[in-house]
Enzyme design. Structure first.
Site, PDB file in Angstrom:
ATOM      1  N   GLY A  23       0.855  -1.390   0.130  1.00  0.00           N
ATOM      2  CA  GLY A  23      -0.065   0.018  -0.094  1.00  0.00           C
ATOM      3  C   GLY A  23       0.850   1.189   0.083  1.00  0.00           C
ATOM      4  O   GLY A  23       0.311   2.231   0.280  1.00  0.00           O
ATOM      5  N   SER A  24       2.033   1.039  -0.296  1.00  0.00           N
ATOM      6  CA  SER A  24       2.914   2.538  -0.336  1.00  0.00           C
ATOM      7  C   SER A  24       2.743   3.483  -1.405  1.00  0.00           C
ATOM      8  O   SER A  24       2.839   4.467  -1.061  1.00  0.00           O
ATOM      9  CB  SER A  24       4.485   2.028  -0.416  1.00  0.00           C
ATOM     10  N   ASN A  25       2.329   2.957  -2.562  1.00  0.00           N
ATOM     11  CA  ASN A  25       1.675   3.959  -3.419  1.00  0.00           C
ATOM     12  C   ASN A  25       0.512   4.357  -3.344  1.00  0.00           C
ATOM     13  O   ASN A  25       0.417   5.675  -3.531  1.00  0.00           O
ATOM     14  CB  ASN A  25       1.796   3.527  -4.970  1.00  0.00           C
ATOM     15  N   ARG A  94      -5.349  -7.077 -11.455  1.00  0.00           N
ATOM     16  CA  ARG A  94      -6.460  -7.579 -12.423  1.00  0.00           C
ATOM     17  C   ARG A  94      -6.650  -6.536 -13.544  1.00  0.00           C
ATOM     18  O   ARG A  94      -6.508  -5.464 -13.466  1.00  0.00           O
ATOM     19  CB  ARG A  94      -7.613  -7.972 -11.755  1.00  0.00           C
ATOM     20  N   LEU A  96      -9.765  -4.556 -15.142  1.00  0.00           N
ATOM     21  CA  LEU A  96     -11.102  -3.983 -14.790  1.00  0.00           C
ATOM     22  C   LEU A  96     -12.184  -4.508 -15.642  1.00  0.00           C
ATOM     23  O   LEU A  96     -11.791  -4.569 -16.709  1.00  0.00           O
ATOM     24  CB  LEU A  96     -10.929  -2.482 -14.595  1.00  0.00           C
ATOM     25  N   ASN A 110      -2.559   3.805 -14.047  1.00  0.00           N
ATOM     26  CA  ASN A 110      -2.041   2.539 -13.350  1.00  0.00           C
ATOM     27  C   ASN A 110      -0.590   2.998 -13.213  1.00  0.00           C
ATOM     28  O   ASN A 110       0.022   3.881 -14.046  1.00  0.00           O
ATOM     29  CB  ASN A 110      -2.309   1.428 -14.097  1.00  0.00           C
ATOM     30  N   HIS A 112       3.282   1.300 -13.029  1.00  0.00           N
ATOM     31  CA  HIS A 112       4.095  -0.306 -13.177  1.00  0.00           C
ATOM     32  C   HIS A 112       5.624   0.066 -13.083  1.00  0.00           C
ATOM     33  O   HIS A 112       5.962   1.126 -13.438  1.00  0.00           O
ATOM     34  CB  HIS A 112       3.619  -0.514 -14.846  1.00  0.00           C
ATOM     35  N   ASP A 153      -1.275  -3.154 -18.960  1.00  0.00           N
ATOM     36  CA  ASP A 153      -0.184  -2.444 -19.314  1.00  0.00           C
ATOM     37  C   ASP A 153       0.088  -1.754 -20.707  1.00  0.00           C
ATOM     38  O   ASP A 153       1.048  -1.569 -21.179  1.00  0.00           O
ATOM     39  CB  ASP A 153       1.078  -3.313 -18.949  1.00  0.00           C
ATOM     40  N   GLU A 182       8.348   5.810  -7.966  1.00  0.00           N
ATOM     41  CA  GLU A 182       7.036   5.747  -8.334  1.00  0.00           C
ATOM     42  C   GLU A 182       6.184   6.483  -7.456  1.00  0.00           C
ATOM     43  O   GLU A 182       5.283   7.207  -7.700  1.00  0.00           O
ATOM     44  CB  GLU A 182       6.489   4.229  -7.606  1.00  0.00           C
TER      45      GLU A 182
HETATM   46  C1  GAR Z   1       4.278  -1.270  -6.977  1.00  0.00           C
HETATM   47  O1  GAR Z   1       5.443  -1.491  -7.076  1.00  0.00           O
HETATM   48  C2  GAR Z   1       3.427  -1.222  -8.440  1.00  0.00           C
HETATM   49  O2  GAR Z   1       4.158  -0.483  -9.216  1.00  0.00           O
HETATM   50  C3  GAR Z   1       3.252  -2.528  -8.605  1.00  0.00           C
HETATM   51  O3  GAR Z   1       2.895  -3.130  -7.423  1.00  0.00           O
HETATM   52  C4  GAR Z   1       3.596  -2.496  -6.213  1.00  0.00           C
HETATM   53  C5  GAR Z   1       2.647  -2.184  -5.481  1.00  0.00           C
HETATM   54  O4  GAR Z   1       3.311  -1.717  -4.240  1.00  0.00           O
HETATM   55  N1  GAR Z   1       2.150  -2.584  -9.803  1.00  0.00           N
HETATM   56  C6  GAR Z   1       2.268  -3.464 -10.660  1.00  0.00           C
HETATM   57  O5  GAR Z   1       3.362  -4.190 -10.687  1.00  0.00           O
HETATM   58  C7  GAR Z   1       1.419  -3.465 -11.936  1.00  0.00           C
HETATM   59  N2  GAR Z   1       1.525  -4.481 -12.762  1.00  0.00           N
HETATM   60  P1  GAR Z   1       2.699  -0.916  -3.045  1.00  0.00           P
HETATM   61  O6  GAR Z   1       1.537  -1.805  -2.537  1.00  0.00           O
HETATM   62  O7  GAR Z   1       3.771  -0.834  -1.974  1.00  0.00           O
HETATM   63  O8  GAR Z   1       2.294   0.365  -3.887  1.00  0.00           O
END
Ligand code: GAR
Length: 199
Positions: A23-25, A94, A96, A110, A112, A153, A182
């Site tokens: 959940g950091s993003n 997933r 949507l 999104n 990535h 993506d 990110e």
């Molecule tokens: C993040 O690094 C995001 O870029 C990635 O999941 C992680 C979630 O981390 N998403 C993907 O790879 C999408 N294909 P977070 O829960 O700490 O935000």
């Protein structure tokens, strides 16, 4: 229903989180949104109440909605998203439902953890992405914020930030370096496209 161009001065953003991430993003994006008077968090939405990102959202005092995967997922997600102007996926892995993608066309983003169009697609998330970048001998990686479409993506890229891949990198050390990018890239990208769509 309010999608996209809102007549009010505040842009409502919902964040859809996954079950696997920390959940950091979500936290970084929500903090940027909260600090900007032009934006507000509408809801943080997840499929499981015990997902770390949902627990963090509750701790931070954001409204959350749990929409379990199942027969009524599409209908319940649409209801949870109602009155949302922009949707940001943060670790939601997933596709949507098509009706959601169509209704919020070019209003869903999104993030990535690689420089798309390389190292994207189904199953490419977390350490799989960074392992693949290292195995390919890339000297540069980074993150991409892109529009969400019906494919994994593949939507147009809005913003990319870059960092080096160092000779002794593991998936973990590279992930840490990319994550810093990110956390600043996501809101910058959202702000850019939201402002563009207002003007
Ligand atoms: C993040 O690094 C995001 O870029 C990635 O999941 C992680 C979630 O981390 N998403 C993907 O790879 C999408 N294909 P977070 O829960 O700490 O935000």
């Amino acid at each position: 229903m309010l999608v996209g161009l809102n007549t009010e001065s505040v842009t409502r953003v919902s964040i859809i989180v996954g079950t696997k991430g920390r959940g950091s993003n979500m936290v970084a994006l929500a903090q940027h949104i909260t600090a900007d008077p032009g934006f507000v968090i509408h809801r943080v939405i997840g499929t499981k109440a015990d997902a770390p990102a949902i627990e963090k959202a509750k701790e931070l005092g954001f409204k959350t909605a749990i929409v379990p995967l199942g027969e009524s997922f599409e209908k319940d997600l649409a209801a949870a998203l109602d009155e949302t102007n922009w949707i940001c996926l943060a670790g939601f892995l997933r596709l949507l439902p098509e009706s959601i993608v169509n209704r919020w066309d070019h209003r869903i983003l999104n993030i990535h953890p690689a420089l798309l169009p390389k190292f994207g697609g189904k199953g490419m998330y977390g350490h799989f992405v960074h392992d693949a970048v290292i195995a390919a001998g890339e000297t540069e990686s980074g993150c991409s914020v892109h529009y969400v479409t019906k494919e994994y993506d593949e939507g147009a890229i809005i913003r990319q930030e870059r960092c080096p891949v160092l000779p002794n990198d593991t998936a973990e050390t590279l992930a840490d370096r990319v994550l810093i990018l990110e956390h600043r890239a996501y809101f910058a990208a959202l702000k850019e496209v939201a402002h563009r769509s207002r003007s």
